[in-house]
Motif scaffolding. Structure first.
Motif, PDB file in Angstrom:
ATOM      1  N   LEU A  24       2.750  -3.317   8.388  1.00 30.83           N
ATOM      2  CA  LEU A  24       1.536  -2.738   7.813  1.00 30.83           C
ATOM      3  C   LEU A  24       0.390  -2.870   8.799  1.00 30.83           C
ATOM      4  O   LEU A  24      -0.002  -3.985   9.160  1.00 30.83           O
ATOM      5  N   ASP A  25      -0.128  -1.721   9.250  1.00 34.59           N
ATOM      6  CA  ASP A  25      -1.241  -1.739  10.196  1.00 34.59           C
ATOM      7  C   ASP A  25      -1.912  -0.371  10.163  1.00 34.59           C
ATOM      8  O   ASP A  25      -1.230   0.660  10.268  1.00 34.59           O
ATOM      9  N   ASP A  26      -3.209  -0.340  10.011  1.00 35.15           N
ATOM     10  CA  ASP A  26      -3.933   0.937   9.943  1.00 35.15           C
ATOM     11  C   ASP A  26      -3.728   1.786  11.188  1.00 35.15           C
ATOM     12  O   ASP A  26      -3.790   3.020  11.123  1.00 35.15           O
ATOM     13  N   ALA A  27      -3.469   1.163  12.321  1.00 35.54           N
ATOM     14  CA  ALA A  27      -3.301   1.902  13.576  1.00 35.54           C
ATOM     15  C   ALA A  27      -2.032   2.759  13.569  1.00 35.54           C
ATOM     16  O   ALA A  27      -1.890   3.654  14.403  1.00 35.54           O
ATOM     17  N   LEU A  28      -1.124   2.513  12.638  1.00 39.79           N
ATOM     18  CA  LEU A  28       0.124   3.285  12.568  1.00 39.79           C
ATOM     19  C   LEU A  28      -0.065   4.669  11.970  1.00 39.79           C
ATOM     20  O   LEU A  28       0.820   5.518  12.082  1.00 39.79           O
ATOM     21  N   HIS A  29      -1.207   4.915  11.337  1.00 45.96           N
ATOM     22  CA  HIS A  29      -1.432   6.205  10.671  1.00 45.96           C
ATOM     23  C   HIS A  29      -1.241   7.370  11.640  1.00 45.96           C
ATOM     24  O   HIS A  29      -1.815   7.385  12.725  1.00 45.96           O
ATOM     25  N   GLY A  30      -0.435   8.334  11.245  1.00 48.47           N
ATOM     26  CA  GLY A  30      -0.214   9.519  12.063  1.00 48.47           C
ATOM     27  C   GLY A  30       0.850   9.356  13.129  1.00 48.47           C
ATOM     28  O   GLY A  30       1.056  10.266  13.943  1.00 48.47           O
ATOM     29  N   SER A  31       1.549   8.235  13.148  1.00 50.32           N
ATOM     30  CA  SER A  31       2.592   8.020  14.153  1.00 50.32           C
ATOM     31  C   SER A  31       3.707   9.052  14.008  1.00 50.32           C
ATOM     32  O   SER A  31       4.088   9.428  12.898  1.00 50.32           O
TER      33      SER A  31
ATOM     34  N   GLY B 256      17.186  -7.402 -12.653  1.00 47.01           N
ATOM     35  CA  GLY B 256      16.839  -7.143 -11.256  1.00 47.01           C
ATOM     36  C   GLY B 256      15.359  -6.911 -11.068  1.00 47.01           C
ATOM     37  O   GLY B 256      14.765  -7.360 -10.077  1.00 47.01           O
ATOM     38  N   ILE B 257      14.740  -6.216 -12.027  1.00 48.07           N
ATOM     39  CA  ILE B 257      13.300  -5.953 -11.949  1.00 48.07           C
ATOM     40  C   ILE B 257      12.512  -7.249 -12.024  1.00 48.07           C
ATOM     41  O   ILE B 257      11.553  -7.464 -11.268  1.00 48.07           O
ATOM     42  N   MET B 258      12.919  -8.129 -12.902  1.00 47.80           N
ATOM     43  CA  MET B 258      12.228  -9.412 -13.046  1.00 47.80           C
ATOM     44  C   MET B 258      12.441 -10.277 -11.809  1.00 47.80           C
ATOM     45  O   MET B 258      11.506 -10.938 -11.327  1.00 47.80           O
ATOM     46  N   ALA B 259      13.675 -10.281 -11.279  1.00 46.62           N
ATOM     47  CA  ALA B 259      13.974 -11.093 -10.098  1.00 46.62           C
ATOM     48  C   ALA B 259      13.208 -10.608  -8.871  1.00 46.62           C
ATOM     49  O   ALA B 259      12.818 -11.410  -8.008  1.00 46.62           O
ATOM     50  N   ALA B 260      12.976  -9.291  -8.789  1.00 44.03           N
ATOM     51  CA  ALA B 260      12.298  -8.716  -7.617  1.00 44.03           C
ATOM     52  C   ALA B 260      10.878  -9.238  -7.464  1.00 44.03           C
ATOM     53  O   ALA B 260      10.339  -9.280  -6.351  1.00 44.03           O
ATOM     54  N   LYS B 261      10.259  -9.658  -8.569  1.00 47.46           N
ATOM     55  CA  LYS B 261       8.878 -10.126  -8.521  1.00 47.46           C
ATOM     56  C   LYS B 261       8.715 -11.394  -7.689  1.00 47.46           C
ATOM     57  O   LYS B 261       7.629 -11.665  -7.179  1.00 47.46           O
ATOM     58  N   SER B 262       9.792 -12.162  -7.557  1.00 46.97           N
ATOM     59  CA  SER B 262       9.702 -13.422  -6.814  1.00 46.97           C
ATOM     60  C   SER B 262      10.417 -13.382  -5.463  1.00 46.97           C
ATOM     61  O   SER B 262      10.444 -14.379  -4.748  1.00 46.97           O
ATOM     62  N   LYS B 263      10.972 -12.233  -5.103  1.00 46.12           N
ATOM     63  CA  LYS B 263      11.656 -12.134  -3.812  1.00 46.12           C
ATOM     64  C   LYS B 263      10.631 -11.992  -2.690  1.00 46.12           C
ATOM     65  O   LYS B 263       9.608 -11.329  -2.850  1.00 46.12           O
ATOM     66  N   PRO B 264      10.893 -12.607  -1.540  1.00 49.36           N
ATOM     67  CA  PRO B 264       9.890 -12.630  -0.469  1.00 49.36           C
ATOM     68  C   PRO B 264       9.716 -11.298   0.256  1.00 49.36           C
ATOM     69  O   PRO B 264      10.693 -10.598   0.536  1.00 49.36           O
ATOM     70  N   ILE B 265       8.466 -10.964   0.528  1.00 49.44           N
ATOM     71  CA  ILE B 265       8.116  -9.801   1.349  1.00 49.44           C
ATOM     72  C   ILE B 265       7.239 -10.301   2.494  1.00 49.44           C
ATOM     73  O   ILE B 265       6.126 -10.784   2.275  1.00 49.44           O
ATOM     74  N   ALA B 266       7.742 -10.201   3.710  1.00 56.30           N
ATOM     75  CA  ALA B 266       6.973 -10.609   4.891  1.00 56.30           C
ATOM     76  C   ALA B 266       6.182  -9.412   5.399  1.00 56.30           C
ATOM     77  O   ALA B 266       6.750  -8.334   5.620  1.00 56.30           O
ATOM     78  N   THR B 267       4.881  -9.573   5.565  1.00 51.60           N
ATOM     79  CA  THR B 267       4.030  -8.499   6.072  1.00 51.60           C
ATOM     80  C   THR B 267       3.702  -8.767   7.535  1.00 51.60           C
ATOM     81  O   THR B 267       3.198  -9.841   7.877  1.00 51.60           O
ATOM     82  N   LEU B 268       4.013  -7.791   8.388  1.00 50.76           N
ATOM     83  CA  LEU B 268       3.799  -7.934   9.830  1.00 50.76           C
ATOM     84  C   LEU B 268       2.823  -6.876  10.332  1.00 50.76           C
ATOM     85  O   LEU B 268       2.884  -5.716   9.919  1.00 50.76           O
ATOM     86  N   SER B 269       1.956  -7.268  11.233  1.00 52.15           N
ATOM     87  CA  SER B 269       1.051  -6.330  11.897  1.00 52.15           C
ATOM     88  C   SER B 269       1.692  -5.863  13.202  1.00 52.15           C
ATOM     89  O   SER B 269       2.745  -6.368  13.613  1.00 52.15           O
ATOM     90  N   LEU B 270       1.039  -4.929  13.875  1.00 51.24           N
ATOM     91  CA  LEU B 270       1.532  -4.498  15.182  1.00 51.24           C
ATOM     92  C   LEU B 270       1.575  -5.669  16.156  1.00 51.24           C
ATOM     93  O   LEU B 270       2.528  -5.815  16.931  1.00 51.24           O
ATOM     94  N   ALA B 271       0.561  -6.505  16.115  1.00 48.89           N
ATOM     95  CA  ALA B 271       0.534  -7.667  17.003  1.00 48.89           C
ATOM     96  C   ALA B 271       1.705  -8.603  16.723  1.00 48.89           C
ATOM     97  O   ALA B 271       2.288  -9.180  17.650  1.00 48.89           O
TER      98      ALA B 271
ATOM     99  N   LEU C  63       3.500  -4.953  19.530  1.00 50.49           N
ATOM    100  CA  LEU C  63       3.095  -3.599  19.903  1.00 50.49           C
ATOM    101  C   LEU C  63       1.581  -3.503  19.998  1.00 50.49           C
ATOM    102  O   LEU C  63       0.852  -4.186  19.276  1.00 50.49           O
ATOM    103  N   ASP C  64       1.125  -2.615  20.873  1.00 57.62           N
ATOM    104  CA  ASP C  64      -0.300  -2.354  21.028  1.00 57.62           C
ATOM    105  C   ASP C  64      -0.659  -1.078  20.275  1.00 57.62           C
ATOM    106  O   ASP C  64       0.141  -0.144  20.200  1.00 57.62           O
ATOM    107  N   ALA C  65      -1.847  -1.029  19.716  1.00 62.10           N
ATOM    108  CA  ALA C  65      -2.278   0.148  18.968  1.00 62.10           C
ATOM    109  C   ALA C  65      -2.260   1.407  19.828  1.00 62.10           C
ATOM    110  O   ALA C  65      -2.122   2.524  19.313  1.00 62.10           O
ATOM    111  N   GLY C  66      -2.385   1.240  21.138  1.00 65.93           N
ATOM    112  CA  GLY C  66      -2.369   2.387  22.040  1.00 65.93           C
ATOM    113  C   GLY C  66      -0.996   3.015  22.210  1.00 65.93           C
ATOM    114  O   GLY C  66      -0.864   4.044  22.882  1.00 65.93           O
ATOM    115  N   GLU C  67       0.028   2.430  21.586  1.00 70.92           N
ATOM    116  CA  GLU C  67       1.382   2.977  21.680  1.00 70.92           C
ATOM    117  C   GLU C  67       1.788   3.755  20.440  1.00 70.92           C
ATOM    118  O   GLU C  67       2.853   4.368  20.409  1.00 70.92           O
TER     119      GLU C  67
END
Length: 259
Positions: A86-93, A191-206, A210-214
């Motif tokens: 998730l990174d705003d710089a990815l818009h339009g890639s 499954g719907i109830m279990a999904a609420k506690s499953k881990p989601i890792a959020t990563l930025s470009l950094a 990756l650099d935003a210029g790419e």
């Protein structure tokens, strides 16, 4: 076995999809977002491989914050965890930058196979899985209607115009599947109830190196220069047959340069 399923959130194909006049990219706020239809088959295939060989299924997506909704649905189908780039710089890639971003994100994981749908309904390019395999330097097993794994060997039946080809490759491998491969399961209440506690890792470009210029619209190899809405459909022409109907139809077709 470590299985990564590549999932994309797209505008619902049942809605009135359109482009954003501000930058000529897909207007993702105009229509409710959903999991890319063919990616549901990729999720199911990942779950089937897990059931057959053990291990875990990780959902990997590149997209805006709202994509979390689709990630939760994928987790409710039975996936174990997720990674969200998730990174705003990815818009339009474009497809090239998307493949590069996914490759970098896969570099943060341990994986044996990465499974994707053959194409996304918001672009219909059908090139990201092949681009990803090229960036990674791994086996490319695309357009699969059947997948089997024996140790480090992956075998698929690749759909062709005249039937199918049997293709083999070694792990790590990138696989893309077509909708004939299986029948995706529906999320259960459990499954719907279990999904609420499953881990989601959020990563930025950094985080993925990756650099935003790419990435992003300004660095895309392809873009939409202009567009216009299709004109309203005009009323059809009624031909009244008074003994010369055939001639009138022929004149109409000739005027349209169809004959």
């Amino acid at each position: 076995m470590n299985i990564v399923v590549l999932m994309k959130q797209v505008p619902d194909t049942e809605g009135d999809r359109k482009l954003d006049s501000a930058d000529n990219t897909v207007d993702r706020a105009a229509v409710d977002p959903v999991i890319n239809y063919i990616d549901e088959f990729a999720i199911e295939e990942g779950l089937l491989l897990k059931e057959a060989h053990g291990g875990e299924v990780t959902i990997l997506t590149v997209g805006p914050a709202k994509a979390t909704e689709s990630i939760r649905k994928a987790l409710s189908m039975g996936a174990d965890k997720a990674v969200h780039v998730l990174d705003d710089a990815l818009h339009g890639s474009d497809a090239i930058a998307t493949a590069k971003t996914i490759a970098k994100a896969l570099g943060t994981l341990e994986w044996d196979v990465a499974i994707a749908g053959s194409e996304a309904t918001d672009a219909r390019g059908a090139v990201v899985p092949a681009l990803l395999a090229e960036v990674l330097g791994t086996a490319q097993l695309t357009q699969a209607r059947k997948v089997s794994v024996d140790g480090s060997t992956v075998t698929i039946e690749r759909v062709t115009e005249t039937g199918y080809e049997k293709v083999e490759g070694s792990t790590p491998a990138v696989i893309s599947v077509v909708e004939k491969i299986n029948d995706p399961r529906y999320p259960s209440f459990k499954g719907i109830m279990a999904a609420k506690s499953k881990p989601i890792a959020t990563l930025s470009l950094a985080d993925v190196g990756l650099d935003a210029g790419e990435v992003g619209l300004a660095n895309a190899w392809s873009s939409v220069e202009s567009f216009e809405n299709a004109p309203p459909r005009e009323a059809g022409q009624v031909v009244k047959d008074e003994g010369d109907g055939g001639a009138k139809i022929a004149d109409f077709l000739a005027a349209k340069k169809l004959i």
